[in-house]
Design an enzyme around this catalytic site. Structure first.
Site, PDB file in Angstrom:
ATOM      1  N   CYS A 218      -8.414   5.780  -6.386  1.00 46.32           N
ATOM      2  CA  CYS A 218      -7.475   5.036  -5.530  1.00 46.32           C
ATOM      3  C   CYS A 218      -7.599   5.507  -4.086  1.00 46.32           C
ATOM      4  O   CYS A 218      -7.443   6.702  -3.801  1.00 46.32           O
ATOM      5  CB  CYS A 218      -6.053   5.248  -6.033  1.00 46.32           C
TER       6      CYS A 218
ATOM      7  N   CYS B 148      -4.258   7.327  -2.768  1.00 54.04           N
ATOM      8  CA  CYS B 148      -3.729   8.576  -3.319  1.00 54.04           C
ATOM      9  C   CYS B 148      -4.013   9.752  -2.372  1.00 54.04           C
ATOM     10  O   CYS B 148      -4.969   9.736  -1.600  1.00 54.04           O
ATOM     11  CB  CYS B 148      -4.336   8.851  -4.700  1.00 54.04           C
TER      12      CYS B 148
ATOM     13  N   HIS C  95       1.121   7.668  -7.749  1.00 56.16           N
ATOM     14  CA  HIS C  95       0.401   6.411  -7.960  1.00 56.16           C
ATOM     15  C   HIS C  95       1.111   5.505  -8.973  1.00 56.16           C
ATOM     16  O   HIS C  95       0.902   4.292  -8.971  1.00 56.16           O
ATOM     17  CB  HIS C  95      -1.010   6.751  -8.466  1.00 56.16           C
TER      18      HIS C  95
ATOM     19  N   ASN D 205       3.734  -6.455  -0.385  1.00 54.43           N
ATOM     20  CA  ASN D 205       3.225  -7.375  -1.393  1.00 54.43           C
ATOM     21  C   ASN D 205       3.093  -6.581  -2.672  1.00 54.43           C
ATOM     22  O   ASN D 205       2.288  -5.652  -2.741  1.00 54.43           O
ATOM     23  CB  ASN D 205       1.844  -7.921  -1.006  1.00 54.43           C
TER      24      ASN D 205
ATOM     25  N   SER E 189      -3.976  -5.678  -3.365  1.00 57.67           N
ATOM     26  CA  SER E 189      -5.295  -5.315  -3.867  1.00 57.67           C
ATOM     27  C   SER E 189      -5.360  -3.862  -4.329  1.00 57.67           C
ATOM     28  O   SER E 189      -6.401  -3.395  -4.738  1.00 57.67           O
ATOM     29  CB  SER E 189      -6.359  -5.603  -2.809  1.00 57.67           C
TER      30      SER E 189
ATOM     31  N   HIS F 150      -1.358   1.212  -6.017  1.00 53.52           N
ATOM     32  CA  HIS F 150      -0.583   2.343  -5.498  1.00 53.52           C
ATOM     33  C   HIS F 150       0.597   1.781  -4.696  1.00 53.52           C
ATOM     34  O   HIS F 150       0.391   1.007  -3.756  1.00 53.52           O
ATOM     35  CB  HIS F 150      -1.455   3.224  -4.595  1.00 53.52           C
TER      36      HIS F 150
ATOM     37  N   HIS G 153       2.846   0.671  -2.146  1.00 51.85           N
ATOM     38  CA  HIS G 153       2.738   0.726  -0.689  1.00 51.85           C
ATOM     39  C   HIS G 153       3.204  -0.575  -0.064  1.00 51.85           C
ATOM     40  O   HIS G 153       3.274  -1.608  -0.721  1.00 51.85           O
ATOM     41  CB  HIS G 153       1.294   1.010  -0.269  1.00 51.85           C
TER      42      HIS G 153
ATOM     43  N   GLN H 299       3.371  -2.671   4.093  1.00 52.71           N
ATOM     44  CA  GLN H 299       2.627  -2.798   5.344  1.00 52.71           C
ATOM     45  C   GLN H 299       3.600  -3.042   6.497  1.00 52.71           C
ATOM     46  O   GLN H 299       4.744  -3.459   6.290  1.00 52.71           O
ATOM     47  CB  GLN H 299       1.647  -3.957   5.269  1.00 52.71           C
TER      48      GLN H 299
HETATM   49  O1  LIG Z   1      -3.600  -6.578   3.618  1.00 51.07           O
HETATM   50  P1  LIG Z   1      -4.005  -6.789   2.176  1.00 51.07           P
HETATM   51  O2  LIG Z   1      -3.050  -6.127   1.209  1.00 51.07           O
HETATM   52  O3  LIG Z   1      -5.422  -6.439   1.905  1.00 51.07           O
HETATM   53  O4  LIG Z   1      -3.877  -8.368   1.957  1.00 51.07           O
HETATM   54  C1  LIG Z   1      -2.762  -9.047   1.495  1.00 51.07           C
HETATM   55  O5  LIG Z   1      -1.694  -9.070   2.438  1.00 51.07           O
HETATM   56  C2  LIG Z   1      -1.953  -9.748   3.675  1.00 51.07           C
HETATM   57  C3  LIG Z   1      -0.682  -9.778   4.488  1.00 51.07           C
HETATM   58  O6  LIG Z   1       0.377 -10.464   3.834  1.00 51.07           O
HETATM   59  C4  LIG Z   1      -2.502 -11.160   3.446  1.00 51.07           C
HETATM   60  O7  LIG Z   1      -2.935 -11.679   4.688  1.00 51.07           O
HETATM   61  C5  LIG Z   1      -3.665 -11.174   2.452  1.00 51.07           C
HETATM   62  O8  LIG Z   1      -4.036 -12.505   2.175  1.00 51.07           O
HETATM   63  C6  LIG Z   1      -3.229 -10.460   1.175  1.00 51.07           C
HETATM   64  O9  LIG Z   1      -4.286 -10.432   0.243  1.00 51.07           O
END
Ligand SMILES: O=P(O)(O)O[C@H]1O[C@H](CO)[C@@H](O)[C@H](O)[C@H]1O
Ligand SMILES: O=P(O)(O)O[C@H]1O[C@H](CO)[C@@H](O)[C@H](O)[C@H]1O
Lengths: 339, 339
Positions: free
Chosen positions: B51, B54, B113, B153, B161, B164, B166, B168
């Site tokens: 990961c 991590c 994790h 997300n 993706s 873990h 997290h 943004q």
């Molecule tokens: O930034 P990540 O986790 O790779 O990507 C994810 O979040 C982003 C922000 O919402 C989006 O634009 C991406 O389509 C999504 O796959």
């Protein structure tokens, strides 16, 4: 072509909605370790006993489909809108609701269970176009139906629950949010300039020739400057028409050709039955002056890198603005290469 | 409770965005034959060698994560926005673009994790809250950063993706579309009424008690009257605060508790690690008067019927308006039952 727009993050303005899209061209390089979709590559039979949309079969409602030979339209058995629900108004301070009536229809493109629009002949697509026109007129003539939304969800990844090629038509009393925005933007431009916003724009697009995918005598297929989805595209009449009901027979044929060229190119792009939602935005059927409307059909495909990796419109996109990683110009040239 | 709103299709008004949502309560009965998701039920190890989030591991960029023990924040290796891109303005008639700068950060909620927010203790969630506050202030203090969007997300189905836990933070120079709408609506109300739109609304929500999921001294968790996603919910301070930086220590604890209660209830609802995108909308960091802002955190979960069947926001929703099949009231009571 402006190189800054190919290299650095920026926002682009959508003249039809008045909203912005965030473009991050440099971001296409990021690795993908997330969810993979299952591409649709299965060969389907031309008739499937268990399909509730195939000719002669019984639907969940108990109704039996006729032995139809061209497009076949019926009222949705699980309609989101109903014609006979009561009228009401809920106006309780900051809590505001209104009844909404409508008619929802399903349109099977042909009896052939195996063929999407991309695989149908131009004359057969023209029959679908003809059906859309009839439905637009008939539904729009109903008392209290002020807008007719024609759309297709193609592919399981787009929430399509039956692979039999079909679309839907939801018609209703009020203008949906997206239509309202486009109504306002087009009206403002028309009032000020006495010409169609989209016609003026398309003229410029044809001059620039940076995002054009295909063109025939009456229609142009292109990626709008402000496209949101990675391989989003638009089909529009070159000269202003407010709705699909204004096409003559030759224009209907040319429209069918444009649909055929675009959907075939899509299938070639990632070598799969390309998923998308498509929809036609056109003049409301509210008996008002809609001369400012220039109808157009948009395709919103979810795929980004391959048949299995889609673009997720999630966190930032839901709370902020739509965001894309490849430019409209790059996408247009890749689709064009597939013609 | 108004029974018409439980039985017949109608639209509801979102006071924060000025847009409508179509509600079709009768439609929940339709059978589902479409795509099924894979629910996340796997048990993860507390540390995963492979990961890139991590502690102690090497990221794709080559950077090595420190042996962090609480939340850990770093600048996104594949940022959608960059701080040092050039300024430009592309103003070519109907083709309009502007450079957009920003800073994108990733925040690991903890070194563990295996544990999502739902599985973390309230004190550990409080450390995440504390980190959000610091980032909001620090990023907002940067020259040219006028808005800070905190979001998460969660789950592969939401485009995440890396499992873990997290979130943004994307910060940027202009206000994103959704924030712009809420800024306008709140400002209009505040100018007219000299009080916070959301505070007035929340007072009424608490009186009605039809959509409340949970409440403590400072926060309320509820399904907004105009919710779009099937199990959408909002956490907001009961008394107006324009941003998370205004919370005192006790309020931070109560906010962490509200997050804990809601995410735990979500996981219980369909017996899976419940996917969602969440985000905080709050005052811009543009040094203008933002007294009209009342910050709030929203959760947009995609699931509709079970851990495997989600709501697709596709055709009609993309071209028309958002649409939902179960009512906000029904959803609220189901989430509440899971506390
Ligand atoms: O930034 P990540 O986790 O790779 O990507 C994810 O979040 C982003 C922000 O919402 C989006 O634009 C991406 O389509 C999504 O796959
Ligand atoms: O009507 P269908 O095909 O069952 O359902 C599909 O299209 C509808 C209209 O876009 C959406 O509301 C549904 O979420 C989607 O699954």
């Amino acid at each position: 072509m402006n190189t800054e727009l190919q290299d650095y993050s920026h926002k682009r303005f959508n003249i039809l909605t008045g909203e912005w899209v965030l473009v991050s061209p440099h971001r296409a390089k990021r690795p993908w370790q997330g969810q993979e979709e299952t591409p649709s590559t299965e060969k389907r039979p031309t008739h499937d006993e268990s399909c509730y949309l195939c000719a002669g079969n019984t639907r969940i409602s108990g109704d039996v489909n006729p032995n139809y030979t061209g497009p076949f339209v019926f009222t949705n058995d699980f309609a989101a809108l109903q014609k006979d629900s009561p009228d009401f108004n809920f106006n309780d301070g900051l809590f505001k609701a209104e009844s909404e009536k409508g008619i929802c229809r399903v349109i099977c493109f042909s009896p052939d269970h195996s063929k999407s629009l991309a695989e149908m002949s131009v004359p057969n697509i023209q029959k679908v176009v003809d059906t859309w026109i009839k439905e637009y007129k008939n539904l729009g003539n109903n008392e209290g139906i002020n807008y007719v939304q024609i759309f297709e969800n193609k592919g399981a990844v787009m929430g399509c629950s039956n692979p039999h090629p079909h679309g839907q038509i939801w018609s209703q009393s009020s203008l949906p949010n997206e239509v309202q925005k486009k109504d306002t933007q087009q009206k403002n431009y028309f009032t000020e300039n006495k010409s169609s916003l989209l016609e003026t724009y398309i003229e410029e697009e044809l001059n620039k020739d940076e995002r054009i995918i295909f063109k025939n005598d009456d229609f142009v297929v292109f990626v709008p400057f402000w496209a949101i989805w990675p391989f989003e595209a638009m089909i529009a009449p070159i000269n202003q028409q407010s709705s699909i009901s204004e096409m003559n027979a030759n224009q209907q044929k040319n429209y069918a050709e444009a649909i055929s060229v675009l959907t075939k190119a899509y299938d070639k792009l990632f070598n799969c039955s390309f998923p998308y939602s498509s929809g036609i935005h056109q003049a409301p059927t509210n008996n008002e002056n809609n001369d400012h409307w220039h109808w157009h059909m948009s395709f919103y495909p979810p795929l980004l890198r391959s048949a299995t990796v889609k673009k997720f419109m999630v966190g930032y996109e839901m709370f902020g603005s739509p965001q894309r990683d490849i430019t409209a110009e790059g996408a247009a040239s890749r689709i064009k290469n597939c013609i």
